[in-house]
Structure formats: structure tokens, C-alpha cells
Design a protein around this motif. Structure first.
Motif, PDB file in Angstrom:
ATOM      1  N   LEU A 184     -32.169  23.145  64.145  1.00 30.11           N
ATOM      2  CA  LEU A 184     -31.073  23.376  63.208  1.00 30.11           C
ATOM      3  C   LEU A 184     -30.405  24.717  63.475  1.00 30.11           C
ATOM      4  N   ASP A 185     -29.117  24.771  63.129  1.00 28.87           N
ATOM      5  CA  ASP A 185     -28.355  26.013  63.269  1.00 28.87           C
ATOM      6  C   ASP A 185     -27.313  26.087  62.162  1.00 28.87           C
ATOM      7  N   SER A 186     -27.267  27.235  61.478  1.00 27.91           N
ATOM      8  CA  SER A 186     -26.257  27.455  60.435  1.00 27.91           C
ATOM      9  C   SER A 186     -25.602  28.818  60.617  1.00 27.91           C
ATOM     10  N   SER A 187     -25.418  29.211  61.874  1.00 22.74           N
ATOM     11  CA  SER A 187     -24.861  30.530  62.178  1.00 22.74           C
ATOM     12  C   SER A 187     -23.345  30.580  62.084  1.00 22.74           C
TER      13      SER A 187
ATOM     14  N   THR B 240     -26.918  22.995  51.286  1.00 22.45           N
ATOM     15  CA  THR B 240     -26.840  21.707  51.992  1.00 22.45           C
ATOM     16  C   THR B 240     -27.908  21.521  53.064  1.00 22.45           C
ATOM     17  N   LEU B 241     -28.504  22.606  53.554  1.00 27.20           N
ATOM     18  CA  LEU B 241     -29.398  22.477  54.706  1.00 27.20           C
ATOM     19  C   LEU B 241     -30.631  21.646  54.399  1.00 27.20           C
ATOM     20  N   LEU B 242     -31.373  21.982  53.351  1.00 25.91           N
ATOM     21  CA  LEU B 242     -32.601  21.237  53.054  1.00 25.91           C
ATOM     22  C   LEU B 242     -32.340  19.757  52.756  1.00 25.91           C
ATOM     23  N   PRO B 243     -31.364  19.410  51.922  1.00 21.29           N
ATOM     24  CA  PRO B 243     -31.082  17.976  51.718  1.00 21.29           C
ATOM     25  C   PRO B 243     -30.685  17.260  52.998  1.00 21.29           C
TER      26      PRO B 243
ATOM     27  N   LEU C  97     -34.678  13.230  58.348  1.00 16.64           N
ATOM     28  CA  LEU C  97     -36.057  12.787  58.560  1.00 16.64           C
ATOM     29  C   LEU C  97     -36.299  11.411  57.923  1.00 16.64           C
ATOM     30  N   THR C  98     -35.783  11.222  56.719  1.00 11.64           N
ATOM     31  CA  THR C  98     -35.979   9.948  56.027  1.00 11.64           C
ATOM     32  C   THR C  98     -35.354   8.798  56.800  1.00 11.64           C
ATOM     33  N   ASP C  99     -34.149   9.024  57.309  1.00 14.32           N
ATOM     34  CA  ASP C  99     -33.463   7.972  58.072  1.00 14.32           C
ATOM     35  C   ASP C  99     -34.244   7.606  59.338  1.00 14.32           C
TER      36      ASP C  99
ATOM     37  N   VAL D 192     -35.575  28.343  56.101  1.00 17.03           N
ATOM     38  CA  VAL D 192     -35.864  26.908  56.020  1.00 17.03           C
ATOM     39  C   VAL D 192     -36.815  26.492  57.141  1.00 17.03           C
ATOM     40  N   ALA D 193     -36.527  26.924  58.364  1.00 23.79           N
ATOM     41  CA  ALA D 193     -37.411  26.585  59.485  1.00 23.79           C
ATOM     42  C   ALA D 193     -38.810  27.154  59.263  1.00 23.79           C
TER      43      ALA D 193
END
Length: 240
Positions: free
Chosen positions: A8-11, A39-42, A48-50, A79-80
Motif C-alpha cells: 500500500l501507498d498513501s504518499s 479510507t485506507l483500512l476499509p 482482502l475480503t474480495d 496501518v502497515a
């Protein structure tokens, strides 16, 4: 055994994720920036669920450590780190500028190039990178902050090109140094996938307690007076 990696990246203003399950990969792009913390965790959970997986099914969790937006870097790292610690999994720290270089390479870009990301406040996070088959993207110097004009001088003197969103943020100073496809290169899912797989193959997994964002700037915002001065300076003929 099937390798399972979450990256993941949110930079930047866009949140990017990649879930690698063997040869398959699931990628997501979503609004980032100020929204990344909500929004990141959801988005991770939905991804993962999909795929029918839980965090404990993963081998490692990779994240873009920076440089980039201050809040985004803290969000991605926390989060990571939290997911990895809870599942007793290692983390993989990926350089954001290397992700941008990889994105450009996948678009047919060069194997030695300057990467520049908009740092706001009329500055750019930048460094020169080159590609090595065994090591991947290697920085030729530490990432630093540049004004667009000074960065343009460094890039021109090197005889190389440039990729990254700084080309769009500061077109007058930098646009001539890169091609349109290079300007669109981001730390996106395909690049996350490639660099996360490579880092895992090289055995770069770390204990989650060692996960740290890469901050290049201590000051993360301008004062009201500084923002006002930057707006009026061009009218007075003064370089911002």
C-alpha cells in the motif's frame, strides 16, 4: 507455497494498493490525501475480503515509506505496522520515488532517471535512480528537497530525463525535462506489486517495530503569512 503480499501507498493524493496472491494480483486506487486516514483500512479489508483472505494469510505487508505527504506517510506506516504486528508478519519498506521510477519503467521509461514528487510549498522531493537487475532501483544520492529551478539545473547538468508529478506541478521550470508518460508515473498498484515481490524475494522483511516513514522535511505546512507572500510575490516581480 503461494506467496501472498499486501502493498500500500498513501504518499500522494491517490491511495494505491496491490494484493499479490501467487501470480495473480488485485489492484485498487482510491482517494487519498486528507482522506487516506479514513479510507485506507476499509479499502484494505475490502480487498482482502474480495480475495477470500485475512491478514494472517499474508506473508508480509509492504508500504511506501516516503517521501511524500506527511499525513499520508504516517497513515501508511501505522496501518502497515499495526496489521503486521497483529498478525505477526514482517513489513517491507518501499521507497516512494523508486515506485514512481518503476511505474515509469513499466511505461517504457529509462533505466536511469531523476524522480521528482511535488512536496508543496514550491519544493520538490527528488533523487536520481538507476535500475540494477539484482538490486532493483538504487538511489545515486539521498533524497533531498529542491526548488523547481535548482532541480532543473541538476537534471539538465546530468543529461538525464525526469519522471514524477513534479513535472505537472511546476511546468514552467520542469516540463521540458520529461515526457507526458513520465509525468503520469505514480506509486501505483503495478509498481507496488513489482517492488514488493522483489523485496520479498531478496529477504528484506523486517520486524513491524522497525517500520518507519521517510521524512525529508521537518516543516510540513506554511504559515498564513508565508502563503500570502507566495501568492503576491509574482505580482511584484519577485521569484517565489
Amino acid at each position: 507455497m503461494t506467496t501472498r503480499l499486501l502493498a500500500l501507498d498513501s504518499s500522494t493524493e491517490t491511495l494505491h494498493l496491490a494484493l499479490c496472491v501467487g501470480e495473480a494480483v488485485h489492484r485498487v486506487a482510491a482517494p487519498g490525501g486528507a482522506q487516506a486516514s479514513t479510507t485506507l483500512l476499509p479499502t484494505v479489508q475490502r480487498l482482502l475480503t474480495d480475495a477470500g483472505l485475512s491478514v494472517r494469510d499474508l506473508d508480509a505487508i509492504a508500504f511506501g515509506r516516503g517521501p511524500g505527504a506527511f499525513t499520508g506517510l504516517r497513515t501508511a506506516c501505522s496501518v502497515a505496522q499495526g496489521l503486521a504486528a497483529g498478525a505477526d508478519r514482517p513489513v517491507l519498506m518501499l521507497d516512494t520515488l523508486a515506485l514512481v521510477a518503476e511505474s515509469a519503467r513499466q511505461r517504457g521509461g529509462p533505466l536511469r532517471v531523476w524522480v521528482g514528487l511535488d512536496a508543496r510549498m514550491h519544493e520538490v522531493y527528488a533523487a536520481c535512480w538507476h535500475w540494477e537487475a539484482a538490486a532493483g532501483w538504487v538511489a545515486e544520492q539521498s533524497v533531498a528537497l529542491y526548488t523547481p529551478g535548482i532541480l532543473a539545473e541538476h537534471v539538465a547538468a546530468s543529461g538525464l530525463g525526469m519522471v514524477g508529478n513534479a513535472l505537472l506541478a511546476y511546468p514552467e521550470a520542469l516540463a521540458a525535462l520529461g515526457r507526458p508518460e513520465g509525468a503520469l508515473a505514480q506509486p501505483e498498484g503495478a509498481a507496488l506489486e513489482a517492488l514488493a515481490r522483489a523485496a520479498w524475494a531478496r529477504g528484506e522483511g523486517l520486524d513491524s517495530a522497525l517500520a518507519l516513514p521517510l521524512y525529508v522535511r521537518d516543516k510540513v505546512a506554511q504559515t498564513t503569512a508565508e502563503r500570502t507572500a507566495q501568492k503576491v510575490a509574482p505580482k511584484k516581480g519577485i521569484a517565489p
